[in-house]
Design a protein around this motif. Structure first.
Motif, PDB file in Angstrom:
ATOM      1  N   UNK A  85      -8.570  -5.037  -1.569  1.00 47.88           N
ATOM      2  CA  UNK A  85      -8.180  -3.983  -2.501  1.00 47.88           C
ATOM      3  C   UNK A  85      -7.825  -4.627  -3.832  1.00 47.88           C
ATOM      4  N   UNK A  86      -8.530  -4.198  -4.887  1.00 47.88           N
ATOM      5  CA  UNK A  86      -8.275  -4.682  -6.239  1.00 47.88           C
ATOM      6  C   UNK A  86      -7.558  -3.582  -7.005  1.00 47.88           C
ATOM      7  N   UNK A  87      -6.548  -3.961  -7.780  1.00 49.07           N
ATOM      8  CA  UNK A  87      -5.713  -2.997  -8.488  1.00 49.07           C
ATOM      9  C   UNK A  87      -5.819  -3.207  -9.990  1.00 49.07           C
ATOM     10  N   UNK A  88      -5.974  -2.085 -10.694  1.00 51.32           N
ATOM     11  CA  UNK A  88      -6.056  -2.100 -12.151  1.00 51.32           C
ATOM     12  C   UNK A  88      -5.084  -1.071 -12.708  1.00 51.32           C
ATOM     13  N   UNK A  89      -4.388  -1.435 -13.781  1.00 56.70           N
ATOM     14  CA  UNK A  89      -3.537  -0.497 -14.508  1.00 56.70           C
ATOM     15  C   UNK A  89      -4.146  -0.357 -15.898  1.00 56.70           C
ATOM     16  N   UNK A  90      -4.589   0.861 -16.242  1.00 53.79           N
ATOM     17  CA  UNK A  90      -5.400   1.015 -17.435  1.00 53.79           C
ATOM     18  C   UNK A  90      -6.671   0.201 -17.258  1.00 53.79           C
ATOM     19  N   UNK A  91      -7.009  -0.591 -18.253  1.00 57.48           N
ATOM     20  CA  UNK A  91      -8.193  -1.441 -18.129  1.00 57.48           C
ATOM     21  C   UNK A  91      -7.827  -2.884 -17.786  1.00 57.48           C
ATOM     22  N   UNK A 118     -13.099   4.216  -3.606  1.00 57.81           N
ATOM     23  CA  UNK A 118     -12.528   4.132  -4.942  1.00 57.81           C
ATOM     24  C   UNK A 118     -11.355   5.093  -4.949  1.00 57.81           C
ATOM     25  N   UNK A 119     -10.156   4.565  -5.085  1.00 56.58           N
ATOM     26  CA  UNK A 119      -8.939   5.370  -4.922  1.00 56.58           C
ATOM     27  C   UNK A 119      -8.320   5.676  -6.280  1.00 56.58           C
ATOM     28  N   UNK A 120      -8.444   6.942  -6.715  1.00 55.78           N
ATOM     29  CA  UNK A 120      -7.933   7.362  -8.019  1.00 55.78           C
ATOM     30  C   UNK A 120      -6.897   8.478  -7.921  1.00 55.78           C
ATOM     31  N   UNK A 121      -6.572   8.897  -6.691  1.00 53.06           N
ATOM     32  CA  UNK A 121      -5.662  10.045  -6.553  1.00 53.06           C
ATOM     33  C   UNK A 121      -4.265   9.597  -6.146  1.00 53.06           C
ATOM     34  N   UNK A 122      -4.136   9.039  -4.947  1.00 54.48           N
ATOM     35  CA  UNK A 122      -2.795   8.731  -4.442  1.00 54.48           C
ATOM     36  C   UNK A 122      -2.778   7.394  -3.705  1.00 54.48           C
ATOM     37  N   UNK A 123      -3.414   6.359  -4.264  1.00 55.36           N
ATOM     38  CA  UNK A 123      -3.428   5.099  -3.512  1.00 55.36           C
ATOM     39  C   UNK A 123      -2.074   4.416  -3.523  1.00 55.36           C
ATOM     40  N   UNK A 124      -1.718   3.798  -2.399  1.00 56.61           N
ATOM     41  CA  UNK A 124      -0.605   2.864  -2.463  1.00 56.61           C
ATOM     42  C   UNK A 124      -1.051   1.717  -3.361  1.00 56.61           C
ATOM     43  N   UNK A 125      -0.188   1.342  -4.294  1.00 54.56           N
ATOM     44  CA  UNK A 125      -0.522   0.257  -5.224  1.00 54.56           C
ATOM     45  C   UNK A 125       0.146  -1.057  -4.818  1.00 54.56           C
ATOM     46  N   UNK A 126       0.817  -1.045  -3.680  1.00 55.04           N
ATOM     47  CA  UNK A 126       1.374  -2.257  -3.061  1.00 55.04           C
ATOM     48  C   UNK A 126       2.149  -3.115  -4.059  1.00 55.04           C
ATOM     49  N   UNK A 127       3.104  -2.466  -4.706  1.00 59.51           N
ATOM     50  CA  UNK A 127       3.952  -3.190  -5.654  1.00 59.51           C
ATOM     51  C   UNK A 127       4.790  -4.261  -4.961  1.00 59.51           C
ATOM     52  N   UNK A 128       4.946  -4.127  -3.639  1.00 64.09           N
ATOM     53  CA  UNK A 128       5.728  -5.119  -2.893  1.00 64.09           C
ATOM     54  C   UNK A 128       5.002  -6.442  -2.745  1.00 64.09           C
ATOM     55  N   UNK A 129       3.680  -6.438  -2.874  1.00 65.96           N
ATOM     56  CA  UNK A 129       2.899  -7.634  -2.593  1.00 65.96           C
ATOM     57  C   UNK A 129       2.840  -8.594  -3.766  1.00 65.96           C
ATOM     58  N   UNK A 130       2.993  -8.095  -4.973  1.00 73.57           N
ATOM     59  CA  UNK A 130       2.971  -8.926  -6.175  1.00 73.57           C
ATOM     60  C   UNK A 130       4.211  -8.592  -6.995  1.00 73.57           C
ATOM     61  N   UNK A 131       5.188  -9.486  -7.059  1.00 71.04           N
ATOM     62  CA  UNK A 131       6.456  -9.171  -7.723  1.00 71.04           C
ATOM     63  C   UNK A 131       6.319  -8.835  -9.204  1.00 71.04           C
ATOM     64  N   UNK A 132       5.232  -9.243  -9.824  1.00 68.76           N
ATOM     65  CA  UNK A 132       5.029  -8.940 -11.239  1.00 68.76           C
ATOM     66  C   UNK A 132       4.341  -7.599 -11.466  1.00 68.76           C
ATOM     67  N   UNK A 133       3.782  -7.013 -10.402  1.00 69.73           N
ATOM     68  CA  UNK A 133       2.978  -5.800 -10.586  1.00 69.73           C
ATOM     69  C   UNK A 133       3.788  -4.588 -11.060  1.00 69.73           C
ATOM     70  N   UNK A 134       5.041  -4.370 -10.621  1.00 68.87           N
ATOM     71  CA  UNK A 134       5.780  -3.228 -11.171  1.00 68.87           C
ATOM     72  C   UNK A 134       5.976  -3.339 -12.680  1.00 68.87           C
ATOM     73  N   UNK A 135       6.239  -4.542 -13.157  1.00 69.45           N
ATOM     74  CA  UNK A 135       6.409  -4.764 -14.590  1.00 69.45           C
ATOM     75  C   UNK A 135       5.097  -4.493 -15.333  1.00 69.45           C
ATOM     76  N   UNK A 136       3.984  -4.921 -14.751  1.00 69.81           N
ATOM     77  CA  UNK A 136       2.682  -4.682 -15.384  1.00 69.81           C
ATOM     78  C   UNK A 136       2.426  -3.186 -15.511  1.00 69.81           C
ATOM     79  N   UNK A 137       2.688  -2.470 -14.413  1.00 62.85           N
ATOM     80  CA  UNK A 137       2.437  -1.030 -14.423  1.00 62.85           C
ATOM     81  C   UNK A 137       3.310  -0.352 -15.471  1.00 62.85           C
TER      82      UNK A 137
END
Length: 288
Positions: free
Chosen positions: A185-191, A260-279
Motif C-alpha cells: 500500500x502506497x500513500x500520497x497526501x496531495x501530490x 485504488x482507495x480514495x474514499x475511506x482508506x486507513x492511512x496507517x499513521x501508526x506505521x510511519x511516525x512522520x506521516x501525521x505531520x505530513x498529512x
C-alpha cells in the motif's frame, strides 16, 4: 480555531483506526477536529471549513444513505475531501476498467451483474487459474469476499446465487504473491508521496486487513513500485487530498493494481511516525 470534521461511523469498537494521531499536528496549525458519524442527523455542516471522509467503514450497508450525507455536505459551505465526484467514481470497482483502458495493469477481472452457477467453470477457464476471488463491486473491509477453487461449487453456488442475485460482482484470479510476499500500500497526501507498508495475511487466511489478523510492516519501496504508484496518481482527477494505492507483484515481476482507495482508506499513521505531520502540513496548505 478553524473547524474540521472527520466523517466516521457510529462505533469503531470492532475496528482499528489511527486518525486520532492527526489531532495534535492539526491543532498546531490551528485546526480543531471533531469526529462525526455519517449517519448522524441534523448536523450543520456549515460550521466546518472542511469535512474529511475518514472511517465510515459501514457505508456499503447503505450506499444510498451514505451518498445523501455526502451530498448534504457538498451543498454546505464546508469542503468535502475527497471530493464527491471522486467518491462517485471510486465507490464502484468498475473504476478499475477505466484505469486499465488508460494503460494501468490491473489484476485480471471479469465483471458480472448477477451470479449464474452455469458460469462457474468459465470463471476459472477465462482467468487461467485454479483459484478465484469473488467480491461485490461495491464493498469494503473484505465483506462478502470469497476465495474459491473449482471444487467449491457444491458448497458455495447456492450461497453466491443468493448474495449476488441482484448485486454486481467482480471475479479475479487469486494472486499467490499475496501469501508469499504480501500486498503493498502506497500513500500520497496531495501530490506528495508519504510512505509504503506491506500487508500480509495471517496463517490460513488471505485477507490482509488488521481486523482479519493481517500483519503490517513499513517498507522502503523499490523504484518500480514507486513508478507504478506515480503513474496511477497522475491519472486521478480532480486531485485527491489523500490516496492509497494497493498493488501486488505479478509472476512477471510487474505490479498490478488491486485497489485504488480514495474514499475511506486507513492511512496507517501508526506505521510511519512522520506521516501525521505530513498529512497535517499538506491539508493546511490545501485549505489555504
Amino acid at each position: 480555531m478553524k473547524k474540521c470534521a472527520f466523517l466516521s461511523m457510529d462505533s469503531l469498537e470492532d475496528f482499528v483506526c489511527y486518525d486520532h494521531l492527526l489531532n495534535e499536528p492539526l491543532a498546531r496549525r490551528g485546526w480543531q477536529v471533531r469526529e462525526i458519524s455519517w449517519r448522524a442527523e441534523q448536523v450543520d455542516w456549515n460550521q466546518f471549513e472542511a469535512v474529511i471522509i475518514r472511517s465510515p467503514w459501514d457505508y456499503q450497508q447503505d450506499p444510498n444513505a451514505f451518498f445523501k450525507t455526502l451530498e448534504d455536505i457538498n451543498r454546505s459551505s464546508a469542503r468535502l475531501e475527497n471530493k464527491l465526484e471522486l467518491v462517485e467514481w471510486n465507490i464502484d470497482k468498475t473504476y478499475l476498467r477505466d484505469l486499465e483502458q488508460q494503460g494501468i495493469e490491473i489484476v485480471p477481472s471479469l465483471w458480472r451483474a448477477k451470479f449464474d452457477r452455469q458460469e462457474w467453470e468459465l470463471f476459472f477457464e477465462e482467468l487461467g487459474t485454479d483459484e478465484i476471488i469473488i467480491k461485490p463491486t461495491i464493498s469494503a473491509g473484505a465483506d462478502d469476499t470469497y476465495r474459491l477453487t473449482r471444487e467449491d461449487k457444491a458448497d458455495y453456488a447456492e450461497k453466491l446465487t443468493a448474495i449476488f442475485a441482484d448485486r454486481p460482482f467482480i471475479v479475479q484470479p487469486f494472486m499467490p504473491n499475496i501469501l508469499s510476499e504480501g500486498e503493498f500500500s502506497l500513500f500520497y497526501f496531495g501530490d506528495s508521496y508519504s510512505h509504503t507498508i506491506l500487508k500480509t495475511p495471517k496463517k490460513d487466511d488471505f485477507r490482509v486487513q488488521e481486523e482479519h489478523g493481517g500483519r503490517l510492516q513499513l517498507v522502503e519501496p523499490e523504484k518500480k513500485l514507486l513508478a507504478t504508484g506515480q503513474e496511477i496518481l497522475e491519472l486521478i482527477h480532480p486531485d485527491p487530498l489523500y490516496t492509497r494505492i494497493d498493488l501486488v507483484r505479478t509472476a512477471q515481476n510487474t505490479f498490478a493494481l488491486m485497489e485504488l482507495e480514495l474514499i475511506e482508506p486507513s492511512l496507517y499513521f501508526n506505521m510511519d511516525p512522520e506521516s501525521p505531520e505530513r498529512f497535517a502540513r499538506v491539508f493546511d496548505e490545501w485549505m489555504n
